[in-house]
Design an enzyme around this catalytic site. Structure first.
Site, PDB file in Angstrom:
ATOM      1  N   LYS A  10      25.268  -5.001  -3.238  1.00 24.46           N
ATOM      2  CA  LYS A  10      26.746  -5.016  -3.271  1.00 24.46           C
ATOM      3  C   LYS A  10      27.346  -4.417  -2.006  1.00 24.46           C
ATOM      4  O   LYS A  10      28.554  -4.283  -1.903  1.00 24.46           O
ATOM      5  CB  LYS A  10      27.238  -4.201  -4.479  1.00 24.46           C
TER       6      LYS A  10
ATOM      7  N   ARG B 259      11.769   3.593   3.145  1.00 27.18           N
ATOM      8  CA  ARG B 259      11.406   2.619   4.199  1.00 27.18           C
ATOM      9  C   ARG B 259      12.659   1.827   4.522  1.00 27.18           C
ATOM     10  O   ARG B 259      13.332   1.327   3.609  1.00 27.18           O
ATOM     11  CB  ARG B 259      10.287   1.681   3.749  1.00 27.18           C
TER      12      ARG B 259
ATOM     13  N   HIS C 156       5.914   5.695  11.357  1.00 24.26           N
ATOM     14  CA  HIS C 156       5.375   5.632  10.001  1.00 24.26           C
ATOM     15  C   HIS C 156       4.415   6.823   9.902  1.00 24.26           C
ATOM     16  O   HIS C 156       3.193   6.650   9.949  1.00 24.26           O
ATOM     17  CB  HIS C 156       4.661   4.290   9.801  1.00 24.26           C
TER      18      HIS C 156
ATOM     19  N   ARG D  16       0.807  -1.221   0.000  1.00 20.20           N
ATOM     20  CA  ARG D  16       0.000   0.000   0.000  1.00 20.20           C
ATOM     21  C   ARG D  16       0.835   1.263   0.000  1.00 20.20           C
ATOM     22  O   ARG D  16       0.547   2.201  -0.743  1.00 20.20           O
ATOM     23  CB  ARG D  16      -0.917   0.047   1.240  1.00 20.20           C
ATOM     24  N   THR D  17       1.838   1.311   0.862  1.00 20.74           N
ATOM     25  CA  THR D  17       2.568   2.579   1.001  1.00 20.74           C
ATOM     26  C   THR D  17       3.239   2.930  -0.323  1.00 20.74           C
ATOM     27  O   THR D  17       3.087   4.038  -0.835  1.00 20.74           O
ATOM     28  CB  THR D  17       3.603   2.471   2.137  1.00 20.74           C
TER      29      THR D  17
END
Lengths: 311, 153
Positions: free
Chosen positions: A87, A108, A136, A58-59
Site C-alpha cells: 500500500k 533485507r 550481507h 537460506r538466510t
C-alpha cells in the site's frame, strides 16, 4: 571479555574487530556442541521479526531455524504483496511497527544503507540480511567461520573470489571481514564486474589484493575458491548480463587444475557457475557452508539477546 | 574587497559578508546555508565580480545576521576559498577562513542512486570526511567513498 554482540546492531562487518569475530566463532563451536534442551533455553520467550523486500531461501530459513533452536519464535513478512508495503508504507514506518512486536529484527532491502537507516529507527537491534549491493554481514561471518573450520586457520591462506564482484554484496562483507586477517586475495571477474573501488577505499590498505580476468592463473594458488552468482537482478541492462553470464564455470575439469584440497564455496543460490558434478567431490563446501549459517546465526542471536548467555 | 567590488555592492552596517566565493557558486552557497530570502533581511548577491586574485569571484552580503562557524564550515566543499567577514556597525570585527568539518548533513545527495538516502524515505544524507588531505568523503549510509566532484546538490 564482555559479550560484544549484546543488544548491538549487525549492520556492517566493519563495525566488529577481529576479537569480536573470534568471539562469535567460538560461541558457534559451543552452541553446536550443546544439547537441544540446553540450547532451547537461550531464546525462550523471545521473538525474531523479519521483513524481506527481496527473495531469500537460506538466510530467512536459517534465521527462523536458528531462533527456533534457541526456543524462540519468528514472525515476519517475506511476501510483500500481503503486507502494507504494497500500500506504499515507508521502510521507516514498517521498521517501527515490527520493532513493537520483536526482540530482534532481520531486514533485507534492495537499497544500500537501508539497514543503517533502520538501526537508527529501531529500539531493538537490527540484523542486516542484505542491503542492496552493499553488505550481507552474517553471510560473511558464516563464510569466515566455514573457512576456519575447513582449513583450520584463515591467516596465511590464498583466497580467490570469483564472479560478480561489482554487485555481489557477500563479496564486500567478506572482503571487510578478511581485512582482519593476513591473506592473499585474488579477485577474478570480467572487467565490467570488477570490485567497486569506492566500496573498499577504507580497507584496501589492510588487504593484499590481486585482480584477474581469467581463472586459470589463480587455480594453482587458491586454497579457497569463493564463487558468486552473476546478479541478473542488479544489472541496469539485461544485454550486459547476457554478455557475462557463465563467464566462469567450476566443473571437474577446473578442479583438475586446482590445488587438490581446494575448498569450493558459494553463498548460494547458484545457477551455472558450479557444475552439479562438483557436488559429490570433497572440494564442495557450499552445503556445509549453508549448514554453518544456521549454527552461526543461532550463536549470534544468543549473544545479541543475552548479556551473559549460558554458552 | 577591491574598490570596484565595493562599488558594485554597497557596504553593510551589520551582518555577514561572504567574499571570495568561487565564481558561479554563490547560489549553491545560499542553498547550503538555507538562505531563501524569505527571512526578510536584505541579501545582496553578486556573481562574477572581477577579482585581482582569481579573475572572478562571487560575493554574498547577508544583513543583520551573523553566520556561525558551524554554518559556514558547511561551505568547505562548495567554496573552500571563501572568507567570512562579520560586520558590526560598519566595522569588520571578525574575519575567518572556512575549515573542513568532520561531516556534513543534509546538503549534498549521495551520488549512489541505490543509496537509501535517495529512496524517498524521510532521511537526511550525511557525508563524512574520511581524508581531509585528499578530500575523500564517504556516505554514512551506503559507505561508498565519494570525491568532491561527484557530490550532487
Amino acid at each position: 571479555m564482555p559479550n560484544p554482540f549484546y543488544d548491538r546492531d549487525i549492520v556492517s562487518i566493519k563495525d566488529f574487530t577481529k576479537s569480536d569475530l573470534e568471539y562469535v566463532f567460538s560461541a558457534t563451536d559451543r552452541i553446536r556442541a550443546m544439547k537441544p534442551s540446553q540450547r532451547g533455553e537461550l531464546g525462550k520467550g523471545r521473538t525474531l521479526g523479519y521483513i524481506f523486500y527481496e527473495p531469500s531461501t537460506r538466510t530467512r530459513m536459517s534465521f527462523e531455524a536458528a531462533i527456533a533452536s534457541l526456543g524462540g519464535s519468528s514472525i515476519g513478512i517475506s511476501e510483500l504483496k500481503s503486507s502494507s508495503v504494497e500500500k506504499g508504507e515507508s521502510l521507516a514506518d514498517t521498521i517501527r511497527v515490527i520493532d513493537l512486536y520483536s526482540d530482534v529484527i532481520v531486514l533485507r532491502h534492495p537499497m544500500d544503507g537501508s539497514s543503517r537507516f533502520a538501526a537508527e529507527l529501531s529500539e531493538n537491534p537490527i540484523i542486516n540480511a542484505g542491503s542492496g549491493s552493499e553488505e550481507h554481514p552474517t553471510q560473511a561471518l558464516l563464510d569466515l567461520y566455514t573457512i576456519l573450520k575447513e582449513k583450520g586457520r584463515i591467516d596465511g591462506l590464498s583466497i580467490a573470489i570469483v564472479g560478480d564482484l561489482k554487485y555481489g554484496r557477500t563479496v564486500y562483507s567478506l572482503l571487510y571481514g578478511l581485512a582482519n586477517y593476513k591473506v592473499d586475495i585474488h579477485l577474478v571477474s570480467p572487467p565490467s564486474l570488477a570490485v567497486r573501488k569506492e566500496s573498499i577505499y577504507d580497507v584496501q590498505g589492510r588487504l593484499k589484493i590481486t585482480e584477474h580476468n581469467e581463472l586459470d592463473g589463480v587455480l594453482q594458488k587458491a586454497d579457497v575458491l569463493y564463487v558468486t552468482r552473476i546478479q541478473r537482478e542488479r544489472f541496469p541492462d539485461l544485454q550486459e548480463y547476457e554478455k557475462v553470464r557463465g563467464s566462469y564455470t567450476i566443473d571437474n575439469a577446473t578442479l583438475q587444475k586446482a590445488k587438490k584440497d581446494v575448498s569450493v564455496m558459494h553463498p548460494l543460490p547458484r545457477l551455472d557457475e558450479i557444475s552439479h558434478s562438483v557436488d559429490a567431490t570433497k572440494n564442495a563446501v557450499y552445503f556445509r557452508q549453508a549448514a554453518n549459517g544456521k549454527e552461526l546465526r543461532a550463536a549470534l542471536l544468543a549473544l545479541m539477546l543475552n548479556e551473559s548467555p549460558a554458552l | 574587497m577591491s574598490e570596484a567590488s565595493q562599488l558594485l555592492v554597497r557596504r553593510i552596517k551589520d551582518g555577514t559578508v561572504i567574499d571570495h566565493i568561487e565564481a558561479g557558486k554563490a547560489l549553491f552557497v545560499l542553498r547550503a546555508l538555507a538562505i531563501t530570502g524569505r527571512e526578510g533581511t536584505v541579501i545582496t548577491v553578486a556573481l562574477n565580480v572581477p577579482s585581482s586574485k582569481h579573475g572572478k569571484k562571487d560575493i554574498i552580503k547577508v544583513e543583520n545576521r551573523y553566520l556561525e562557524t558551524s554554518e559556514t564550515n558547511k561551505l568547505a566543499l562548495i567554496a573552500p576559498r571563501a572568507t567570512i567577514n562579520i560586520i558590526k556597525d560598519y566595522k569588520l570585527v571578525e574575519k575567518r577562513k572556512i575549515q573542513l568539518p568532520d561531516s556534513i548533513a543534509g546538503i549534498f545527495k549521495c551520488p549512489n542512486l541505490k543509496c537509501i538516502t535517495n529512496s524517498g524515505e524521510d532521511i537526511k544524507s550525511v557525508i563524512d570526511v574520511i581524508d581531509k588531505e585528499k578530500m575523500v568523503l564517504k556516505c554514512r549510509y551506503c559507505a561508498r567513498a565519494i570525491s568532491v566532484d561527484e557530490l550532487v546538490f
